[in-house]
Design a protein around this motif. Structure first.
Motif, PDB file in Angstrom:
ATOM      1  N   SER A  43      19.178 -25.987   6.173  1.00 20.56           N
ATOM      2  CA  SER A  43      17.998 -26.385   5.398  1.00 20.56           C
ATOM      3  C   SER A  43      17.881 -27.894   5.354  1.00 20.56           C
ATOM      4  O   SER A  43      16.786 -28.444   5.468  1.00 20.56           O
ATOM      5  CB  SER A  43      18.093 -25.840   3.977  1.00 20.56           C
ATOM      6  N   ASP A 158      11.927 -21.982   6.575  1.00 18.44           N
ATOM      7  CA  ASP A 158      13.265 -21.970   5.977  1.00 18.44           C
ATOM      8  C   ASP A 158      13.563 -20.583   5.426  1.00 18.44           C
ATOM      9  O   ASP A 158      13.098 -20.215   4.359  1.00 18.44           O
ATOM     10  CB  ASP A 158      13.367 -23.009   4.853  1.00 18.44           C
ATOM     11  N   GLU A 159      14.320 -19.822   6.155  1.00 20.30           N
ATOM     12  CA  GLU A 159      14.685 -18.448   5.777  1.00 20.30           C
ATOM     13  C   GLU A 159      13.491 -17.694   5.192  1.00 20.30           C
ATOM     14  O   GLU A 159      13.554 -17.198   4.072  1.00 20.30           O
ATOM     15  CB  GLU A 159      15.839 -18.468   4.766  1.00 20.30           C
TER      16      GLU A 159
HETATM   17 MG   LIG Z   1      19.247 -22.982   3.156  1.00 17.86          MG
END
Ligand SMILES: [Mg+2]
Ligand SMILES: Nc1ncnc2c1ncn2[C@@H]1O[C@H](COP(=O)(O)OP(=O)(O)O)[C@@H](O)[C@H]1O
Lengths: 366, 362
Positions: A43, A158-159
């Motif tokens: 991240s 992000d995910e």
């Molecule tokens: Mg992360």
């Protein structure tokens, strides 16, 4: 039109360095996945591209432009957050059009773009709702819609799927993949899930503890892991990693053995740095093990999982090590039975004392 | 399912629940419900603090006494020719108000009233008269106090909260400093501010003199009818702003950081982030703060009691102070109760209106 170029990118929080020098180049239109265990810095790396985190050291280029000090809004990126980050008091329509409204896009142009994004994501019927009235999958669609309308050079995810259930995750994964083909934009996608990485990526970047472990296509990573970390991380079930001792070395082969593994001659491209008596690691993919009458690795069946198309069996070896084999079909196995498993020496991977892979002999040219 | 035991049987006993809420019920009944009901009841009687006479029911008389107002239009005095009489300065002459409000059988509804305020209407003079001038002053002062404190204090508190919500080194020091006045007793704070506002050697006068290189003429802030209420307003805002800052702060911290990040990527500047992310996210907090500040402002008492005693010339009279003064100093419990009831109704009406105006619109 924009590729990205990372030149020795570093990030520290106080004295703690969390990104330890990343060099990477991403072509325009590529789908790149950053994968690694939780906390490895995926991240952080993504947020540095977005401009949400300062870059402590190194140079980041988007297109031809060094963007280290460029404001997030001027980087031509759009980001989809794990938490969706939708504005709760705005309708879906206003959420999707927010960026356009900020940059004073004329009303009818804005409307056309919002409706086009809604059409692509099949959420035209949701435009009047508020985020609270949407399911997780619908929210994620809206978040993606908000990214699409701005027509960015680079999409950052992000995910995005980790809050969704397994079935929805599967279908959203396909939609994102489809979207990538439609939009012809560069996409950078962060996940801790190696299956997502394998299915989506043109190029996977495996990260661990802020260090790039390997960069390559999904199959490259699967077939030729650069080190023990990648070998263990990519592929499910995990690659078996057995400690072995080097019995003999010559230019093109390494002969290894252990109390579990009978003496085996494994072809290598170069055995430089390997000496007789070294303790190294033998890597064997569960799917490349097969039942064999003679020789091979002998173990006692501990646990059998029948998946229908294949059977996953756990074995206990003499030394106490465990071994997993994925056998085709529904193999007739019962607990406690002793079995011998063989493998093709060309499929065996060796990792030296420092954990890096010993080059494979007949690796096809990539 | 059931596992009988001493614990279970105690929980099952029909009285157990009542027993558990008993302490709370008793306390609430004694200190909240009973006084409320008593005040309500007393406000319709002529109850005195100590009196040999029995209490009588007087209906709405207390309220009529408090709220009675009348309008009187006075025409200028005219001479025999019918032209207005003027004095040496050329000002028009009007009849005396007292002639209308004392034993004048033509104006029974103005009996006992006094001039509150007035204005000129052509040559006529319009006067608003009040039966209870002190109460009317208390009412208007309270309304002014609320009207100034509620918006200014909440806005200031929000500003402080926004500044303090940043991730800066040592920001906790500022949080503590701003919150400190809230922790100190309001009585102590009021005493301290009496020194600040002192007419001769007060801190404020000294500071203003210093800043203006001695040009500033010292003001007796609390002794001057024009400044006393404003002095109390300023001090009250300062005292409780930290409390509301903390409430704003808690509201701010419920807004996910990712909303700001998304807005930043989409190109929002600082103002737009406030306008589209912060402010909508603070809706519920804003309602809460507005209601709480309004209530607190209506309850203004200690500052007046300690700093001015309602003076000078009733310029800092406020409702709660009047209620207490009437009830205990003038021993007129009924009058004090009636003021409390009026205050209650005003606050109720305002909070209902606020709730309505700030309701969740769907
Ligand atoms: Mg992360
Ligand atoms: N604001 C921060 N301050 C200090 N450390 C941080 C901060 N953000 C992240 N980290 C640390 O940096 C490392 C990488 O975090 P992150 O990039 O979020 O990992 P992930 O790969 O799970 O996305 C973690 O060890 C985390 O604890």
């Amino acid at each position: 039109m924009a590729g990205l170029e990372f030149k020795d990118i570093r990030k520290s929080y106080g004295n703690v360095e969390v990104i330890k020098g990343v060099d990477l180049s991403i072509e325009h239109g590529e789908f790149v996945v950053f994968v690694g265990p939780s906390g490895c810095g995926k991240s952080t790396l993504l947020r540095m591209i977005a401009g949400l985190e300062d870059i402590t050291d190194g140079d980041l280029f988007i297109g031809d432009k060094r963007v280290n000090t460029v404001q997030p809004r001027d980087r031509g990126v759009a980001m989809v957050f794990q938490s969706y980050a939708l504005y709760p008091h705005m309708t879906v329509y206003d959420n999707v059009g927010f960026g356009l409204r900020l940059n004073k896009t004329p009303k009818d142009e804005r409307d056309a773009k919002i409706r086009e994004a809604a059409r692509i994501l099949q959420m035209e019927n949701l435009l009047d709702r508020r985020p609270a009235q949407l399911s997780g999958g619908q929210r994620q669609r809206v978040a993606i819609g908000r990214a699409i309308v701005r027509n960015p050079d680079v999409f950052l995810f992000d995910e995005p799927l980790s809050n969704l259930d397994a079935a929805l995750r599967g279908s959203m994964r396909m939609e994102i993949s489809k979207l990538h083909q439609q939009l012809d934009a560069t996409m950078i996608y962060v996940t801790h899930d190696q299956v997502e990485a394998m299915t989506l990526a043109d190029k996977i970047v495996v990260l661990n503890a802020g260090v790039v472990q390997q960069i390559g296509s999904p199959l490259e990573l699967y077939n030729y892991p650069a080190n023990l970390f990648v070998a263990g991380f990519i592929g499910s079930p995990q690659m078996n990693l057995l400690p072995v001792t080097v019995e003999a070395v010559d230019e093109r082969t390494v002969t290894v053995a252990s109390s579990d593994v009978p003496s085996t001659r494994i072809p290598v491209a170069s055995a430089r740095g390997i000496r007789g008596g070294d303790s190294i690691t033998l890597g064997l993919r569960p799917h490349l093990l097969a039942h064999s009458e003679v020789g091979g690795i002998t173990g006692k069946v501990l646990l059998v999982e029948h998946l229908g198309n294949e059977t996953i069996a756990n074995f206990a070896l003499n030394s106490g090590e465990q071994l997993v084999a994925a056998l085709p079909g529904s193999a007739e196995l019962s607990n406690g039975v002793t079995l011998s498993l063989g493998f093709d020496v060309a499929d065996a991977r060796l990792f030296g004392t420092d954990g890096t892979a010993i080059p494979v002999a007949d690796r096809p040219f990539r | 399912m059931s596992s009988p035991g001493p614990q279970k049987s105690l929980q099952r006993h029909p009285l157990a629940g009542w027993l558990m809420i008993a302490p709370a019920v008793v306390l609430i009944a004694t200190f909240l419900v009973a006084p409320f009901v008593l005040a309500f009841g007393y406000s319709f009687t002529n109850q005195r603090l100590i009196s040999p006479n029995p209490t009588e029911f007087v209906g709405m008389r207390n309220f009529e006494q408090l709220l009675g107002i009348g309008v009187l239009t006075l025409s200028p005095e005219v001479d025999e020719a019918g032209s207005p009489v003027r004095d040496d300065d050329g000002a028009l002459q009007y009849p005396r108000v007292r002639d209308y409000t004392r034993n004048n059988p033509d104006y029974p509804h103005l009996e006992g009233m006094r001039e509150w305020f007035g204005w000129n209407w052509g040559n006529d003079r319009v006067l608003v008269l009040a039966r209870d001038l002190v109460f009317m002053k208390a009412l208007t002062n309270t309304l002014i106090f609320v009207a100034v404190v509620a918006p200014v204090q909440s806005a200031l508190a929000l500003l402080l909260a926004l500044m303090i919500n940043q991730k800066l080194r040592g920001i906790n020091v500022f949080r503590t400093i701003y919150f400190m006045p809230v922790v100190v007793s309001i009585v102590v704070v009021s005493l301290l501010w009496r020194f600040i506002y002192d007419g001769r050697n007060g801190l404020l006068n000294n500071l203003l003199e210093f800043l203006s290189f001695g040009l500033f003429q010292p003001i007796d802030w609390l002794g001057n009818p024009d400044t006393a209420l404003w002095a109390i307003i300023a001090m009250s805002i300062w005292q409780a702003v930290g409390f509301h800052m903390v409430i704003w702060l808690s509201g701010l911290q419920t807004i996910p950081v990712s909303l700001y990040e998304a807005a930043e990527i989409e190109g929002a500047n600082a103002w737009q982030k406030f306008r589209f992310v912060t402010w909508p996210g603070l809706r519920n907090t804003a309602v809460l703060i507005l209601v709480v500040i309004t209530m607190q402002a209506f309850a203004l008492f200690a500052q007046v009691d300690v700093m001015t005693d309602g003076g000078p010339v009733d310029s800092t009279q406020v409702l709660v102070f009047q209620a207490v003064q009437r009830g205990y100093e003038q021993q007129n419990i009924a009058g004090g109760s009636a003021i409390s009831v009026i205050l209650f109704l005003i606050v109720l009406a305002i909070s209902i209106t606020q709730r309505y105006l700030t309701r969740e619109r769907t």
